[in-house]
Design an enzyme around this catalytic site. Structure first.
Site, PDB file in Angstrom:
ATOM      1  N   ASP A 166      -7.421   7.136  12.537  1.00  0.00           N
ATOM      2  CA  ASP A 166      -7.989   5.947  13.188  1.00  0.00           C
ATOM      3  C   ASP A 166      -9.082   5.257  12.375  1.00  0.00           C
ATOM      4  OD1 ASP A 166      -6.403   6.875  15.249  1.00  0.00           O
ATOM      5  OD2 ASP A 166      -8.052   7.842  16.313  1.00  0.00           O
ATOM      6  N   ARG A 301       1.323   9.169  12.208  1.00  0.00           N
ATOM      7  CA  ARG A 301       0.672  10.402  11.758  1.00  0.00           C
ATOM      8  C   ARG A 301       1.536  11.159  10.765  1.00  0.00           C
ATOM      9  NH1 ARG A 301      -3.704  11.774  14.516  1.00  0.00           N
ATOM     10  NH2 ARG A 301      -3.946  11.082  16.659  1.00  0.00           N
ATOM     11  N   ILE A 528      -0.882  -2.760 -13.639  1.00  0.00           N
ATOM     12  CA  ILE A 528      -0.715  -1.367 -13.230  1.00  0.00           C
ATOM     13  C   ILE A 528      -1.575  -0.437 -14.087  1.00  0.00           C
ATOM     14  CG2 ILE A 528       1.634  -1.804 -12.427  1.00  0.00           C
ATOM     15  CD1 ILE A 528       2.645  -0.225 -14.872  1.00  0.00           C
ATOM     16  N   ASN A 531      -6.743  -1.562 -16.807  1.00  0.00           N
ATOM     17  CA  ASN A 531      -7.492  -1.546 -18.075  1.00  0.00           C
ATOM     18  C   ASN A 531      -8.268  -2.834 -18.319  1.00  0.00           C
ATOM     19  OD1 ASN A 531      -5.290  -3.187 -18.413  1.00  0.00           O
ATOM     20  ND2 ASN A 531      -4.850  -2.552 -20.501  1.00  0.00           N
TER      21      ASN A 531
END
Length: 780
Positions: A166, A301, A528, A531
């Site tokens: 939560d 969950r 991705i 750098n």
């Protein structure tokens, strides 16, 4: 702490016993926390006990409390839920229950408890600690323990980790399990979107979170939902009319679906619950739209923990052990929490108090205060959501026009940034152009004006919808300047990787020759590789880590089945070892070779010997990650040959090059959200700068701070001038000279059972929860 102390810490746990338990509702990432606490505990010389079935196991004792060794927690990091079980326990709420629990702990000599659970579980632990002395007295009176035992174990120390999907615990930016729950919600929303579009439907989605609207708020931001109900901000009276008006409006503008997100604790201004069925009936009656309700329930969950949750839990687990070792009878019970990307320790009861204050503020209808008490990340999400939800096409036009382009390789989240930047720009009254194919497209004049609805549905798309190229502007300067003049462009928003930063730097350096380049420029780092200087996180790196992690999970499964097999996996990232390191922690790799952490043949030999030793245990598999440019001579092929020949007869070896699948499919919730926020904040900054530099009917910007990189640094959003970042950059290897994530490598090595120098370990500071720490200055 001084360096010397930390070296002593190597065996500072000797003679101590630590008990680990998970309690309350389960959350993804609890296993990673159990693993980290167990291994760090063993590493510092303590005995570690796993307590099964939460407080229930603590009260019942017996077989529920078992000693753990290094292998007890092997191969669990990728599992959801908790392997030691959890239960909501009535008995522990009574004094008799706690008396039994104290007796059971003393049987094993445990006086250090690490509790992973929600606010209820942690409050229970604190009561237990406060009563400890009187419980021991009672046990002595009853003749169950001796006086000397009571003296030897006079104090109970507690460290808490917040495990709850939560994210309702004040004082920590993220709780364990929240990010994974958002992953589940976004997977469902993506799946529902396709069917809703086919049938032109409206979907009402009910998400979990009890009295906290965090999951609903973030998933609404990350999915571009049309309407949101959260308990912290009930809608004004008459909201029914506004909502139906809004839904009708989006349909009339060509949208084929509506999404309404409702938190399970949603209420109106008078504290009356708003149910998903009520909202559905309202839409059907007033608008006649085909409407469906989906209650997500316990799906949220479940499933495997996301990379963020695995790393967060591992870091917090290690920090919890340090907190237990450093605690004295006078230090308060603490919670290890996250602030920005730093771990901190907070007094448990201060956090619990603020968490209760939120509920009280909501009960007393002080809703603005409730949002503030939830902390800066919640408040910021709410502000951005309101800004985006209430944005409209501006009636008044400004005199400014600006262009948005993508540069470098595709990265997940680019489209989310373009979408929010375009809409923020239009609502500020600017003319917004999009440029296809990066700087090359700008040189060729592939520029078109963009409208509000042209970017609808872009949030969840991976890759780059604008098209992107790695070309730098230098060879095409004349043509670029020509087009900036033709379209009268006053500002550039460049979304991309290292090339985007380098490209803007080249444009700034050419300002002396071309007056047209004296415009406002902003770079949103999206790659991705993570750098780009000026930021701790680039857009797209979270998606890349998750993609690499999922692949490695499958590879590990293959190795487990084959027995005595080692996989060598090559990740992308250029010279930057972020992907390899972070993925390595998330999948429990044995080693990760990166350029920033130089290694030689002795290190490789040590790694191979370590692997040979490991094969003698029950864990007969190995996983080694290697960044693509970590060493010019020790290539993936070289490592394969080395491991194969050295391991002959003990293990066999295979290689895997992950390649472009690391660019990811759909962006993760983090990247959608981060992209959305960066887009908004960058565009607002650009607008402000344009007004500052507008003189006599024209824009002239040549100050260093008119061309910046926006980024998240520690806890704040910062704008760093590209000219200043130049000295922080290693251009040959295309990366920043200083990288914050290098201290995560200690964690990788320790969890893989290597000796590390504790002198480099940075432990979290003890802070206090005050209104100030909860306020939002520039936070995210």
């Amino acid at each position: 702490m001084a360096t010397v102390d930390l070296e002593k810490l190597r065996m500072s746990g000797a003679g101590k016993a630590i008990g680990v338990l998970t309690s309350g509702g389960d959350a993804q990432g609890m296993n990673a926390a159990v693993r980290a606490v167990t291994r760090m505990g063993i590493y510092v010389g303590a005995k570690v006990f796993l307590i099964y079935e939460g407080y229930e196991g603590l009260v019942e004792g017996g077989e529920n409390i078992k000693p753990a060794n290094w292998l007890s927690v092997s191969n669990i990091i990728q599992l959801g839920g908790t392997i030691i079980g959890s239960a909501r326990c009535k008995a522990f709420t009574t004094r008799e229950g706690r008396l039994a629990a104290a007796y059971n702990l003393l049987q094993h000599g445990i006086t250090n408890l690490c509790v992973i659970g929600g606010d209820g579980s942690l409050t229970g632990a604190n009561i237990f600690r406060n009563e400890w002395g009187s419980l021991l007295e009672e046990l002595v009176k009853e003749g169950k323990i001796s006086e000397s035992t009571a003296q030897n174990y006079a104090h109970l120390t507690i460290a808490g980790l917040v495990g709850s999907i939560d994210n309702d615990f004040c004082g920590t930016d993220m709780t364990i399990g929240t990010d994974s729950a958002l992953h589940r919600i976004m997977e469902v929303i993506d799946a529902i979107t396709t069917t809703a579009q086919s049938h032109q439907r409206t979907f009402v989605l009910e998400v979990m979170g009890r009295h906290c609207g965090y999951l609903a708020l973030v998933s609404a931001l990350a999915s571009g939902a049309d309407w949101l109900f959260i308990p912290e901000a009930p809608p004004e009276d008459g909201w029914e009319n506004f909502m139906c008006e809004r839904l009708g409006e989006t349909r009339s503008r060509g949208s084929r679906l509506n999404i309404i997100i409702i938190a399970e604790g949603a209420i109106d201004r008078h504290g009356k619950p708003i149910s998903s069925s009520y909202v559905k009936d309202l839409v059907v009656q007033r608008l006649g739209f085909d409407t469906r309700v989906t209650v997500l329930g316990h799906v949220q969950r479940g499933g495997t923990p996301s990379a963020f949750d695995r790393i967060l839990s591992s870091k917090m687990g290690m920090e919890a052990v340090m907190a237990l070792l450093e605690a004295t009878p006078d230090t308060p019970a603490c919670v290890v929490s996250l602030s920005g990307n730093q771990s901190v320790r907070l007094p448990l009861m201060e956090c619990v108090q603020v968490t209760k204050d939120v509920q009280k503020a909501m009960d007393e209808e002080r809703f603005d205060e409730a949002i503030q008490l939830r902390g800066r990340s919640f408040e910021n999400n709410w502000k951005i959501y309101k800004l985006l939800a209430h944005q409209k096409v501006s009636k008044e036009k400004s005199n400014f026009s600006l262009a948005i382009l993508n540069v470098g390789a595709p990265a997940a989240g680019m489209n989310a940034a373009v979408r929010s930047a375009v809409r923020t720009g239009i609502s500020e009254g600017h003319t917004v152009y999009i440029v296809h194919d990066g700087f090359e497209g700008l040189a060729k004049g592939q520029v078109q004006e963009v409208g509000w609805h042209d970017v609808a549905g872009w949030l969840g798309r991976g890759g780059s919808m604008l098209g992107t190229k790695r070309t730098l502007p230098k060879p095409h300067l004349e043509a670029i300047v020509e087009n900036l003049r033709t379209y009268n462009i006053h500002a550039l928003l460049v979304i991309g990787g290292f090339e985007a930063y380098e490209g803007v730097l080249q444009l700034v350096e050419a300002r002396g020759r071309y007056e047209e380049l004296c415009i406002v420029m902003c770079v949103i780092p999206a790659t991705i590789s993570n750098n780009v200087p000026g930021t701790d996180f680039s857009l797209g790196s979270d998606t890349a880590v998750n993609a690499a992690m999922e692949s490695c999970d499958r590879i590990k499964q293959s190795a487990s089945g084959t027995k005595r097999r080692v996989f060598i996996v090559e990740t992308m990232g250029g010279y930057c070892g972020y992907l390899a390191t972070v993925t390595g922690i998330a999948v429990g790799a044995d080693a990760a070779y990166v350029f920033e952490d130089p290694f030689n043949i002795h290190d490789l030999k040590a790694n191979v010997e370590h692997m040979t030793e490991k094969m003698k245990t029950d864990i007969q598999r190995g996983l080694v990650l290697r960044n693509e440019k970590c060493h010019e001579h020790y290539t993936t092929e070289f490592l394969y040959n080395l491991y194969s020949s050295e391991g002959r007869g003990v293990f066999d070896c295979r290689t895997n090059v992950l390649g472009h699948l690391q660019q990811g499919g759909a962006p993760t919730p983090f990247d959608r959200n981060y992209g959305t926020k960066l887009g908004v904040k960058a565009m607002l900054w650009v607008s402000e700068k344009l007004r500052d530099v507008y003189r006599k009917g024209r824009v002239f910007a040549n100050a260093p701070d008119s061309a910046c990189v926006i980024g998240l640094r520690k806890k704040v959003v910062a704008f760093s001038p590209v000219t200043e970042l130049k000295k922080e950059t290693d251009f040959e290897h295309r990366m920043p000279r200083e990288q914050w994530w290098l201290n995560l490598r200690l964690m990788l090595k320790m969890l893989a059972h290597y000796r590390i120098s504790m002198a480099d370990y940075v432990s979290g500071e003890l802070e206090h929860v005050t209104r100030r720490t909860l306020s939002i200055d520039k936070g995210f």
